[in-house]
Design an enzyme around this catalytic site. Structure first.
Site, PDB file in Angstrom:
ATOM      1  N   LYS A   1       3.578   2.588 -20.208  1.00 55.67           N
ATOM      2  CA  LYS A   1       2.843   3.484 -19.318  1.00 55.67           C
ATOM      3  C   LYS A   1       2.030   2.743 -18.254  1.00 55.67           C
ATOM      4  O   LYS A   1       1.695   3.310 -17.214  1.00 55.67           O
ATOM      5  CB  LYS A   1       1.907   4.378 -20.135  1.00 55.67           C
ATOM      6  CG  LYS A   1       2.603   5.431 -20.983  1.00 55.67           C
ATOM      7  CD  LYS A   1       3.112   6.564 -20.138  1.00 55.67           C
ATOM      8  CE  LYS A   1       3.606   7.717 -21.001  1.00 55.67           C
ATOM      9  NZ  LYS A   1       4.050   8.859 -20.191  1.00 55.67           N
TER      10      LYS A   1
ATOM     11  N   SER B   1       9.173   1.282 -26.365  1.00 56.16           N
ATOM     12  CA  SER B   1       8.254   1.744 -25.324  1.00 56.16           C
ATOM     13  C   SER B   1       6.786   1.627 -25.674  1.00 56.16           C
ATOM     14  O   SER B   1       5.938   1.551 -24.777  1.00 56.16           O
ATOM     15  CB  SER B   1       8.578   3.198 -24.965  1.00 56.16           C
ATOM     16  OG  SER B   1       8.562   4.015 -26.124  1.00 56.16           O
TER      17      SER B   1
END
Length: 431
Positions: free
Chosen positions: A61, A313
């Protein structure tokens, strides 16, 4: 409201936007490794792991967050930004806001992990805990943005967020040759859209696979309905993917170019987390483990013998949840066994049981006695035993041994997930 959020118009992201983002964020983002996995031999694929959980705040992110902040005008920087997030976007925007001296407010729902809330506070963000879910938190964030003149940055659908997330694909292409497929964890769709725009501009041969938990399959539901649609979200180990509706920009960019969408079951996510800890020494949250879960579940068998990149991720998993995931992964893998047996309550009765179990190399994790509700005789005790075995075959050996030596025995279901289609119940709600 940011550009294109669930509107009739969407903002197109180009390959040039992604290369621009890559140049602008490179001084503030870690170049994470993408190395060949020890899981390759086990799966029959040439697997590479893009370890973006090694970013400063533990997730990909940061890429989109930094780019979105860098693209703000001087006036908007001084006024500040606001975001709504369960955790990873909130941490990323807080971290880079602090680095760039931009005031940050984050609205986090009450279900957000405590660890992530605390981290945002440590990063000097103004943290507001409000709303029962992401939808309520986002609504409040948009209202506050309008009231206080703040810039609202959607964590998965803002154009600059998507462009920033796409930079991970450029790194992967530089780190791994002759890629056949890239498996992308998919929640709101920003990462998937960014990867698709970057990859398809350079190689139409590389397949892009989106993967979701079957408890929050909002992108698959959108494909089924032909548009983003509100989707019921259930408790999931992949809480980072628990977005009730995919972003409109992300949807428009990805829908025609994603080669396959896969939904994985919770048990496979738990097993994937366990495999990554045991074989790669990687602590990855449920969202990041979904790609491996799809492979372990046999849902990507068409890539046997081919080169596949899995994007890990995020790694922001609470320690209590991690412990729970590992135990449930062991149970789903057929290596954690629970049974009840009625044994003699005379001296040495339980000792004989423990010796019997130890003789075949099984480790006893827990023993609980029950005397009051045993109806056979006063000289018996019911014992509940939790054991750890080497593998499923070892568990079967234990089962046969116990049944051969004791009359009143009850085993929990020993059918390993690899040998069955599981009857899924909530892994998060069980005791």
């Amino acid at each position: 409201m940011d550009i294109g959020e669930y509107s009739d118009q969407h903002t197109t992201i180009s390959f040039e936007d992604i290369t621009s983002a890559a140049y602008k964020i490179r001084s503030g983002i870690n170049l994470t490794e993408c190395s060949k996995s020890h899981l390759s031999d086990m799966t029959g694929m040439d697997i590479y792991l893009k370890k973006d959980f090694l970013q400063n705040t533990g997730s990909f992110k940061e890429r989109g967050a930094r780019y979105a902040l860098l693209m703000l005008s001087k006036e908007k920087r001084e006024k500040g930004i606001i975001a709504a997030s369960l955790g990873n976007h909130a941490q990323a925007i807080s971290y880079h806001g602090l680095q760039l001296n931009i005031p940050v407010t984050v609205v986090m729902p009450r279900i957000a992990p405590i660890m992530k809330i605390q981290k945002c506070r440590e990063l000097k963000a103004n943290v507001i805990i409000e709303g029962n879910d992401m939808a309520e938190a986002r609504k409040l964030a948009i209202e506050l943005a309008e009231q206080e003149g703040l810039t609202y940055i959607n964590g998965y659908d803002h154009p600059h967020i998507i462009a920033g997330q796409g930079t991970i694909a450029l790194e992967i292409l530089e780190q791994v040759d002759q890629i056949d497929a890239i498996v992308v964890p998919t929640g709101g769709g920003g990462l998937l859209a960014g990867v698709i725009v970057a990859i398809k501009a350079l190689s139409s041969k590389i397949k892009i696979i989106g993967v979701e938990s079957d408890r929050c399959a909002s992108f698959s539901k959108a494909l089924e309905c032909g548009q983003p649609i509100e989707t019921k979200i259930e408790g999931t180990l992949a809480d980072g993917l628990a977005v009730p509706m995919v972003g409109y920009n992300a949807w428009a960019l990805a829908k025609d170019n994603v080669d396959k969408m896969v939904t994985v079951q919770e048990e496979w996510i738990a097993v994937a987390i366990l495999r990554l800890v045991e074989m790669e020494k990687c602590i990855v949250e449920g969202a990041g483990a979904c790609g491996l879960a799809a492979i372990l579940a046999g849902q990507l068998d068409e890539f046997k013998g081919k080169r596949v990149v899995l994007i890990l991720s995020g790694g922001n998993i609470d320690t209590t949840i991690l412990g729970r995931c590992l135990e449930r992964g062991l149970a789903a893998d057929g290596r954690l066994v629970k049974f009840k047996a009625t044994v003699s309550d005379r001296p040495g009765g339980i000792s004989e049981l423990c010796k019997l179990i130890g003789n075949i190399g099984v480790s006893i994790k827990d023993v609980i006695h029950e005397r009051a509700w045993v109806t056979s005789d006063v000289f018996s005790v019911e014992v509940k035993v939790v054991c750890e075995t080497r593998d499923y075959a070892h568990s079967l050996e234990l089962r046969e041994l116990i049944f051969a030596n004791y009359k009143k025995v009850k085993f929990e279901d020993l059918r390993c997930i690899k040998h069955r289609k599981p009857d899924i119940t909530s892994l998060l709600d069980e005791n």
